[in-house]
Design an enzyme around this catalytic site. Structure first.
Site, PDB file in Angstrom:
ATOM      1  N   SER A 182       0.825  -1.207   0.000  1.00 50.05           N
ATOM      2  CA  SER A 182       0.000   0.000   0.000  1.00 50.05           C
ATOM      3  C   SER A 182       0.859   1.256   0.000  1.00 50.05           C
ATOM      4  CB  SER A 182      -0.926  -0.009   1.215  1.00 50.05           C
ATOM      5  OG  SER A 182      -0.170  -0.058   2.421  1.00 50.05           O
TER       6      SER A 182
ATOM      7  N   HIS B 178       1.201   6.235   5.131  1.00 46.13           N
ATOM      8  CA  HIS B 178       0.536   6.556   3.868  1.00 46.13           C
ATOM      9  C   HIS B 178       0.650   8.045   3.541  1.00 46.13           C
ATOM     10  CE1 HIS B 178      -2.109   2.718   4.313  1.00 46.13           C
ATOM     11  NE2 HIS B 178      -0.921   2.453   3.792  1.00 46.13           N
TER      12      HIS B 178
END
Length: 798
Positions: free
Chosen positions: A134, A187
């Site tokens: 991710s 992230h």
């Protein structure tokens, strides 16, 4: 006919999978291999390859490349793969297999990981591990977000216009809210790197196209490797990795330094304000085991109270007498105790005023020593507030008589009574080390060995005291060894039960506000570099010294203060060598909490680096041609120059002539002004040191007025003899900021507080003057020149 839902087309899915480019296939294979390896119990794959902040060192830097390939179970790997494949396949099709492998095997993996480590470990001091593809997904989403924004800047929801580059952030928030265990910080770092790549600021990290073509042709990769995407097969073409010269001419480059400098200053200030927290400061401890503070029983007290009262009566009887009479009486008392005694006369001239007096001192020769080391007990006749220190002098005489009765001393003890708290100690310590001038201070007829420590007694009132204020600041920001201070605090608060105060913080509740206030007061005192007590004169000679100052109105008497001195001297007597184990550079939050130089130094360095960054940016700007104003003869001449055709790698490009122009930097005038203004700093120093005290205010006003008007005068004078171009102004500011950054970075290692305070006050100089653009004419030259000179003379006066 009723509408039907679209069904899964297996043939199209099969065709899509078979058409995946090479690097995307390799990544899928590695993710599958690592997931299979996680099924066994012999080797912990996650512990080996995940990005764990506390596990990062030189031997485990491979984690910055392996963490995107490792997942926590099948579902984690499966959904990350579904999200990654379309994005990575599109990137590889556009940029080629070689570039994709180079970027995802390097910067696009290491930069998000490094940013995460910096924040998670360096700022938050946490140890949350991150892993999974991710990271790459959000990097690619950031790249796509910028690409979409360039072609379609906004999308509309009702009447609201929302920038399209915010799409990755919206996806990130939804993923964080809906998927448990998601790393918001990891992230965010990935999206930030994706934005930076999409804006083109990471192009310099990409391999040159010429090198990639050579590798492809030499190894015949297109013919040997199936599903390989070459440079010429990609869909939308590829940018040329810029050379250093091309990057230097990129107009976007000069937009970064002001924001980067402001960011560094902000981080430096925030870093400083984080220091009082428990995560960044430490409890004090004793490094030198031989000190054994508070481990002996003290016997000072009882009948010594009567001796103290008698000495105090004799000391008070000397009030109003001259320095010679006081010194003669003190020598008489020392000799009656059985000590060798002597006096020293001194006279200094400073700021038009003469500081004179006569010191009296005695030497107690150690019964178990060889006169190679000594400890000093000092009491000034008047303290730093110019108050009579009768109780302190009487206590020093009482302790001298008390120490004479003990045979345990392995070091000589020198009892010193000075006429004041500044000139007297300075004259004595200068003469002790033979660094004095015979015109200002007499030589010492009586000496002992190397000084190991100094304790100053200051009690300027007759009533009992509440707490012990320990003063430790030295001249020019120098500090005593932390072991001596920790020993004194341990003895006073632990053994004697006396409350200890630092930096005049009489009420300290160990809250963040109190810690911060104590630290800032210490920084101001260290930055000013003035004498904070009689002990300050000894520290430049590497003699660790403290002042014990009794403050408040309480229940502690002179005997309690004497026992503190006795126990401290017993600890110093145990020393086998000079203080060296503990810190000499530190900031104290309270009596039992400190920050070492390795923790606080980056804040000053970040402030200093901002000047260097701006100096480099100004140097680049000075090498660019000035854009003339519209309608001027220079503008018409530039339009007539046209373009020049440049051929490279079989391609031809039309380049404007102004972009190929070379600007010659005129260095003499800027360098001469910067150097001369710095040397002129000796002028106010000489004036202030030789001005009468009553004329100091007028002299200060005169220097301020001169500092205001001299830049204008010099600007007019110089403009009458030479042309003031904008390039000269840029170079003037460039050299000024470069020297300022260099000096502050060097000073920070010696006097952190002074470097930080000066850097913070001088920070506006980074953003004043010529804007970060080459589009400057010569019209505002005089105004800008006066601004530059004003900045120079501001530093000159400071």
């Amino acid at each position: 006919m009723a509408p039907t839902l679209p069904s899964l087309d297996v043939r199209r899915l099969r065709s899509y999978i078979f058409r995946l480019p090479l690097f995307t296939r390799v990544i899928l294979v590695f993710i599958a291999i690592f997931w299979i390896l996680e099924l066994q119990q012999v080797w912990n794959v996650i512990q080996w390859g995940a990005l764990i902040p506390q596990e990062i060192n030189l031997a485990t830097m491979y984690r910055l490349n392996t963490y995107p390939l490792i997942h926590r179970g099948f579902l984690h790997a499966f959904f990350n793969t579904l999200a990654l494949v379309p994005l990575l396949e599109r990137f590889e099709s556009e940029h080629g297999t070689l570039l994709t492998a180079a970027m995802f095997g390097g910067p696009l993996s290491t930069l998000p990981g490094a940013a995460y480590l910096l924040v998670e470990r360096g700022i938050f001091r946490q140890n949350a591990a991150i892993l999974g593809a991710s990271i790459w997904v959000f990097v690619l989403l950031g790249v796509e977000g910028i690409k979409t924004f360039k072609s379609n800047p906004y999308f509309f929801i009702s009447t609201f216009r929302i920038p399209t580059w915010t799409t990755p952030l919206v996806i990130l928030l939804f993923a964080t809210a809906l998927i448990p265990g998601t790393s918001l910080l990891g992230h965010l770092c990935s999206v930030g790197v994706g934005y930076t790549y999409g804006l083109g600021y990471l192009k310099i990290l990409a391999p040159p196209e010429k090198a990639l073509r050579w590798i492809e042709g030499k190894l015949n990769l297109l013919g040997r490797l199936p599903h390989y995407v070459s440079i010429d097969q990609k869909t939308y073409g590829r940018y040329e990795a810029p050379t250093i010269l091309a990057l230097r001419r990129d107009p976007r480059l000069l937009k970064i330094p002001p924001y980067l400098s402001a960011l560094l200053i902000l981080i430096g200030v925030v870093w400083l304000f984080l220091l009082p927290l428990n995560e960044y400061s430490r409890r004090t401890y004793i490094s030198e085991n031989a000190l054994l503070p508070g481990q002996v029983h003290t016997y000072f007290g009882g009948s010594e109270q009567n001796v103290f009262n008698a000495y105090k009566h004799e000391v008070q009887s000397l009030t109003g007498k001259g320095h010679e009479d006081i010194a003669a009486k003190l020598v008489e008392i020392f000799r009656s105790i059985g000590l060798k005694a002597a006096t020293q006369k001194y006279g200094y001239r400073a700021a038009g005023k003469i500081h004179s007096g006569e010191n009296a001192y005695a030497v107690l020769q150690a019964p178990r020593g060889d006169a190679t080391e000594a400890i000093v007990l000092l009491a000034a006749w008047t303290n730093m507030d110019n108050e009579p220190n009768h109780s302190g002098v009487a206590l020093a005489l009482t302790l001298a008589r008390y120490f004479k009765r003990w045979s345990l001393w392995s070091k000589d003890i020198i009892v010193l009574i000075t006429s004041d708290s500044k000139a007297g100690p300075q004259a004595w310590v200068d003469a002790y080390h033979d660094e004095h001038s015979p015109l200002s201070a007499a030589s010492l007829p009586l000496k002992s060995g190397a000084l190991q420590g100094v304790v100053v007694v200051d009690k300027a009132f007759d009533h009992k005291f509440m707490s012990l204020h320990i003063v430790y600041d030295g001249i020019n920001g120098q500090l005593p060894n932390l072991d001596l201070l920790n020993s004194a605090v341990h003895i006073a608060s632990g053994q004697m039960g006396i409350r200890v105060a630092l930096q005049r913080m009489w009420k300290h509740n160990d809250r963040y506000r109190d810690r911060l206030q104590t630290m800032l007061r210490g920084m101001v005192s260290q930055g000013l570099g003035h004498t904070s007590g009689p002990h300050s004169s000894f520290i430049p000679y590497h003699v660790d010294a403290l002042t014990f100052q009794a403050v408040g109105d309480g229940w502690q008497d002179e005997m309690a203060l004497g026992r503190c001195v006795e126990s401290t001297f017993r600890s110093l007597n145990n020393l086998l060598e000079h203080f060296h184990q503990s810190f000499f550079f530190y900031l104290l939050m309270q009596s039992q909490r400190f920050v070492s130089i390795g923790t606080y130094l980056p804040s000053a360095m970040l402030v200093a680096v901002n000047f260097t960054i701006m100096a480099i940016a100004l140097w680049i700007l000075s090498g660019r041609p000035t854009k003339p104003s519209v309608g001027s003869p220079k503008a018409e001449k530039a339009e007539e120059q046209g373009v020049e055709f440049v051929e490279k790698d079989g391609m031809v490009a039309a380049v404007p002539m102004k972009d190929l122009a070379i600007v010659e930097r005129q260095l003499f005038l800027p360098i001469a002004l910067v150097v001369s203004s710095h040397f002129l700093g000796a002028l106010p120093l000489y004036v202030f040191n030789n001005t009468r005290p009553e004329a100091l205010s007028q002299t200060l006003v005169f220097c301020i007025l001169a500092n205001v008007h001299l830049p204008t005068f010099l600007a007019v004078l110089i403009s009458g003899h030479t042309t003031l171009s904008s390039h000269r102004l840029i170079l003037l500011q460039c050299f000024s900021l470069l020297l300022l950054g260099m000096f502050l970075a060097t000073l920070a290692t010696l006097n952190f507080s002074l470097a930080f305070l000066v850097g913070l006050l001088a920070a506006p100089l980074s953003f004043s003057g010529v804007p970060m653009s080459a589009e400057n004419g010569d019209a505002p030259a005089k105004i800008s020149f006066r601004r530059k000179l004003s900045g120079l003379f501001a530093r000159w006066l400071g």
